[in-house]
Design a protein around this motif. Sequence first.
Motif, PDB file in Angstrom:
ATOM      1  N   GLU A 133       3.954  -3.841  17.207  1.00 27.09           N
ATOM      2  CA  GLU A 133       5.163  -4.043  17.598  1.00 27.09           C
ATOM      3  C   GLU A 133       6.073  -4.969  15.592  1.00 27.09           C
ATOM      4  O   GLU A 133       7.002  -4.443  15.582  1.00 27.09           O
ATOM      5  CB  GLU A 133       6.297  -4.354  18.302  1.00 27.09           C
ATOM      6  N   ILE A 134       4.752  -5.223  15.153  1.00 27.11           N
ATOM      7  CA  ILE A 134       5.839  -6.040  13.850  1.00 27.11           C
ATOM      8  C   ILE A 134       4.524  -5.785  13.156  1.00 27.11           C
ATOM      9  O   ILE A 134       4.069  -6.311  11.989  1.00 27.11           O
ATOM     10  CB  ILE A 134       5.314  -7.366  14.160  1.00 27.11           C
ATOM     11  N   GLY A 135       4.349  -4.281  12.895  1.00 29.30           N
ATOM     12  CA  GLY A 135       3.056  -3.742  11.960  1.00 29.30           C
ATOM     13  C   GLY A 135       3.896  -3.438  11.006  1.00 29.30           C
ATOM     14  O   GLY A 135       5.346  -3.707  11.144  1.00 29.30           O
ATOM     15  N   PRO A 136       3.921  -2.639   9.987  1.00 34.64           N
ATOM     16  CA  PRO A 136       4.573  -2.183   8.918  1.00 34.64           C
ATOM     17  C   PRO A 136       5.699  -0.986   8.533  1.00 34.64           C
ATOM     18  O   PRO A 136       6.429  -1.169   7.479  1.00 34.64           O
ATOM     19  CB  PRO A 136       3.289  -2.059   7.578  1.00 34.64           C
ATOM     20  N   GLN A 137       5.698  -0.704   9.865  1.00 28.98           N
ATOM     21  CA  GLN A 137       7.046   0.276   9.883  1.00 28.98           C
ATOM     22  C   GLN A 137       7.749  -0.592  10.201  1.00 28.98           C
ATOM     23  O   GLN A 137       9.309   0.292   9.527  1.00 28.98           O
ATOM     24  CB  GLN A 137       6.180   1.371  11.365  1.00 28.98           C
ATOM     25  N   ILE A 138       7.763  -1.530  10.503  1.00 32.66           N
ATOM     26  CA  ILE A 138       8.650  -2.650  11.426  1.00 32.66           C
ATOM     27  C   ILE A 138       8.794  -3.779   9.521  1.00 32.66           C
ATOM     28  O   ILE A 138      10.120  -4.391   9.202  1.00 32.66           O
ATOM     29  CB  ILE A 138       8.523  -3.369  11.911  1.00 32.66           C
ATOM     30  N   TYR A 139       7.577  -4.515   9.549  1.00 33.00           N
ATOM     31  CA  TYR A 139       7.793  -5.209   8.117  1.00 33.00           C
ATOM     32  C   TYR A 139       6.993  -5.044   6.943  1.00 33.00           C
ATOM     33  O   TYR A 139       5.488  -4.941   7.778  1.00 33.00           O
ATOM     34  CB  TYR A 139       7.462  -6.726   8.770  1.00 33.00           C
ATOM     35  N   PRO A 140       7.324  -4.624   5.629  1.00 31.35           N
ATOM     36  CA  PRO A 140       8.031  -5.361   5.587  1.00 31.35           C
ATOM     37  C   PRO A 140       9.226  -3.531   5.705  1.00 31.35           C
ATOM     38  O   PRO A 140       9.785  -3.499   5.087  1.00 31.35           O
ATOM     39  CB  PRO A 140       7.445  -5.023   3.939  1.00 31.35           C
ATOM     40  N   HIS A 189       9.709  -8.594  -0.359  1.00 28.07           N
ATOM     41  CA  HIS A 189       8.396  -8.678  -1.722  1.00 28.07           C
ATOM     42  C   HIS A 189       7.086  -8.109  -0.465  1.00 28.07           C
ATOM     43  O   HIS A 189       6.074  -8.138  -0.380  1.00 28.07           O
ATOM     44  CB  HIS A 189       7.806  -9.675  -2.208  1.00 28.07           C
ATOM     45  N   PRO A 190       6.923  -6.316  -0.447  1.00 25.90           N
ATOM     46  CA  PRO A 190       6.189  -5.890   0.181  1.00 25.90           C
ATOM     47  C   PRO A 190       4.699  -5.853  -0.443  1.00 25.90           C
ATOM     48  O   PRO A 190       3.751  -6.005   0.422  1.00 25.90           O
ATOM     49  CB  PRO A 190       6.292  -4.394   0.414  1.00 25.90           C
ATOM     50  N   HIS A 191       4.687  -5.512  -1.879  1.00 22.91           N
ATOM     51  CA  HIS A 191       3.804  -5.963  -2.537  1.00 22.91           C
ATOM     52  C   HIS A 191       3.249  -7.458  -2.772  1.00 22.91           C
ATOM     53  O   HIS A 191       1.956  -6.703  -3.159  1.00 22.91           O
ATOM     54  CB  HIS A 191       3.188  -5.316  -4.064  1.00 22.91           C
ATOM     55  N   LEU A 192       4.010  -8.338  -2.689  1.00 23.84           N
ATOM     56  CA  LEU A 192       2.719  -9.585  -3.490  1.00 23.84           C
ATOM     57  C   LEU A 192       2.790 -10.057  -1.389  1.00 23.84           C
ATOM     58  O   LEU A 192       1.343  -9.725  -1.064  1.00 23.84           O
ATOM     59  CB  LEU A 192       4.153 -10.493  -3.269  1.00 23.84           C
ATOM     60  N   HIS A 193       3.344  -9.606  -0.733  1.00 28.67           N
ATOM     61  CA  HIS A 193       2.732  -9.366   0.677  1.00 28.67           C
ATOM     62  C   HIS A 193       1.292  -8.871   0.980  1.00 28.67           C
ATOM     63  O   HIS A 193       0.225  -9.094   1.884  1.00 28.67           O
ATOM     64  CB  HIS A 193       3.910  -9.212   1.437  1.00 28.67           C
ATOM     65  N   GLY A 194       1.205  -7.713   0.997  1.00 30.12           N
ATOM     66  CA  GLY A 194      -0.117  -6.825   0.266  1.00 30.12           C
ATOM     67  C   GLY A 194      -1.422  -7.820  -0.044  1.00 30.12           C
ATOM     68  O   GLY A 194      -2.298  -7.649   0.532  1.00 30.12           O
ATOM     69  N   LEU A 195      -0.290  -7.970  -1.148  1.00 33.50           N
ATOM     70  CA  LEU A 195      -1.924  -9.007  -2.043  1.00 33.50           C
ATOM     71  C   LEU A 195      -2.602  -9.777  -1.012  1.00 33.50           C
ATOM     72  O   LEU A 195      -3.826 -10.762  -0.870  1.00 33.50           O
ATOM     73  CB  LEU A 195      -1.437  -9.603  -2.967  1.00 33.50           C
ATOM     74  N   ALA A 196      -1.424 -10.535  -0.168  1.00 36.70           N
ATOM     75  CA  ALA A 196      -1.770 -12.148   0.590  1.00 36.70           C
ATOM     76  C   ALA A 196      -2.227 -11.757   1.609  1.00 36.70           C
ATOM     77  O   ALA A 196      -2.670 -12.129   1.853  1.00 36.70           O
ATOM     78  CB  ALA A 196      -0.022 -12.427   0.723  1.00 36.70           C
ATOM     79  N   VAL A 197      -2.314 -10.779   2.493  1.00 38.83           N
ATOM     80  CA  VAL A 197      -2.652  -9.960   3.115  1.00 38.83           C
ATOM     81  C   VAL A 197      -4.427  -9.808   3.174  1.00 38.83           C
ATOM     82  O   VAL A 197      -5.135 -10.265   3.920  1.00 38.83           O
ATOM     83  CB  VAL A 197      -2.492  -8.760   4.311  1.00 38.83           C
ATOM     84  N   SER A 198      -4.306  -9.071   1.882  1.00 37.17           N
ATOM     85  CA  SER A 198      -6.249  -8.908   1.470  1.00 37.17           C
ATOM     86  C   SER A 198      -6.805  -9.910   1.051  1.00 37.17           C
ATOM     87  O   SER A 198      -7.930 -10.486   1.288  1.00 37.17           O
ATOM     88  CB  SER A 198      -5.506  -7.480   0.333  1.00 37.17           C
ATOM     89  N   LEU A 199      -5.916 -10.942   0.271  1.00 35.42           N
ATOM     90  CA  LEU A 199      -6.528 -12.183   0.068  1.00 35.42           C
ATOM     91  C   LEU A 199      -7.106 -13.136   1.064  1.00 35.42           C
ATOM     92  O   LEU A 199      -8.509 -14.051   0.768  1.00 35.42           O
ATOM     93  CB  LEU A 199      -5.999 -12.899  -0.687  1.00 35.42           C
TER      94      LEU A 199
END
Length: 444
Positions: A125-132, A232-242
């Motif tokens: 329910e809080i997946g990427p289809q909602i955030y971001p 900042h979806p791309h920054l968040h993607g980097l944060a998730v991965s790192l």
Amino acid sequence: MILHFDLPDWMIISYLFIIGSVIGSFLNVCVHRIPSEPRFLDQLRSLWNRPSHCPRCDTDIFWSDNIPIFGWIKLRGRCRNCQMRISPRYPLVEFANGCLFVLVYLFEVPGGFHPLLSESSIYSEIGPQIYPGLNGWSPEAFVWLRYAFHMVMIEALLVASLIDFDLRIIPDGSTLPAMIFAVIASTTFGILHIVPVWFQDESLARTFSIVTPDWVHPLISGPRVPEWISLHPHLHGLAVSLIGLIVGGGVVWAVRLLGFLFLREEAMGFGDVVLMAMVGAFLGWQPTVVAFFLAPLFALLAILGTAVFVRDRSIPYGPYLSLATLVTVLFWKQISPIGTRFFDLGILLFPLILFLTGLFAACLAMVFAVKKAMGWLPPEIEMGVWRAADQNCFVAGENVDRHSCRWKSEDWEGCASGRGQIHEERWRRGQAGSSNSMNRPNPW
């Protein structure tokens, strides 16, 4: 959110099985060649050094004989040139990989007539289809993109698991390229995660206001998901991965370190550390933690099932980490309600993690004390002083011919030729047929 697919499911499944079996043929090459080289770059370079060939007669395999599954059946499991037996594991891996492509598709990508996105196994329910948000991507493209992203991880896990089963090692060539890909892809798209890198229960401040000091309340109050994730979806993607990479590798490293400190033995190999770091780079830290705690359950079941037949205490742990990761992806929607209660704690997670780490260390110390009291520990080897005589004996032993058990000498080759042993000695020294050996003058 409704999905619309133009192709019927049976056609998609057929295509995926064919693609999976073809990639499975390449995975066989990876399993065979990557462990043959000690260095990371050499492991990657070995994959395209030359086409597939028979290890006995060195004959290149025809393209028609390289067709997945059917090529092995056509050859009846033997080399076309020298009739050497070809292991049935090659077609089995190709077939299993095709089935794996289909299995993950059936779980991750909803099928049927106008399916819903919520039917996916990794829906949240809080997946990427909602955030971001999907940021211009269609729901159909989103599910396919994330499916392909996870299949890269699963393929790397399969290669690492097969190598670990065979050799009890996990080479960097089987994990590091996928890890680098995960960081780049997660940053580029920003919508490949399962859950955000950080979320918490909005009622935390009210629930824990009595037992926590006032300065903690601002830290545990706030929205369900931080606003910067959507901005900042791309920054968040980097944060998730790192962060997933750090937590995935760190939790295995911590167990490895605690096992060495309290049990005086290596609990997990360094290859397992890199493996879980790769998983964290793909899935984020929350699913990776779930997979890590599921892995001992599968390992225990396997040990109990084979205890009568296998006496070796050491087991390759990488395959069970891989299996736990696959189960986490396929059944995340069923697992997440339990895990979310833990991850919802927000900042309160840190003292809880410290408490659980201390509890785990105390349990290991207790196990070590019991083993020591019962005399189950192996005797410690006392290290003496290395003296000059020991060094002389070592050097002498290093210069003993392993075939004749005599020291090597630089005698005139005419003596060996007179005894009829000149070619044997050259062969033992690895000089048979070499240009250096052939150009020597005849001693006679």
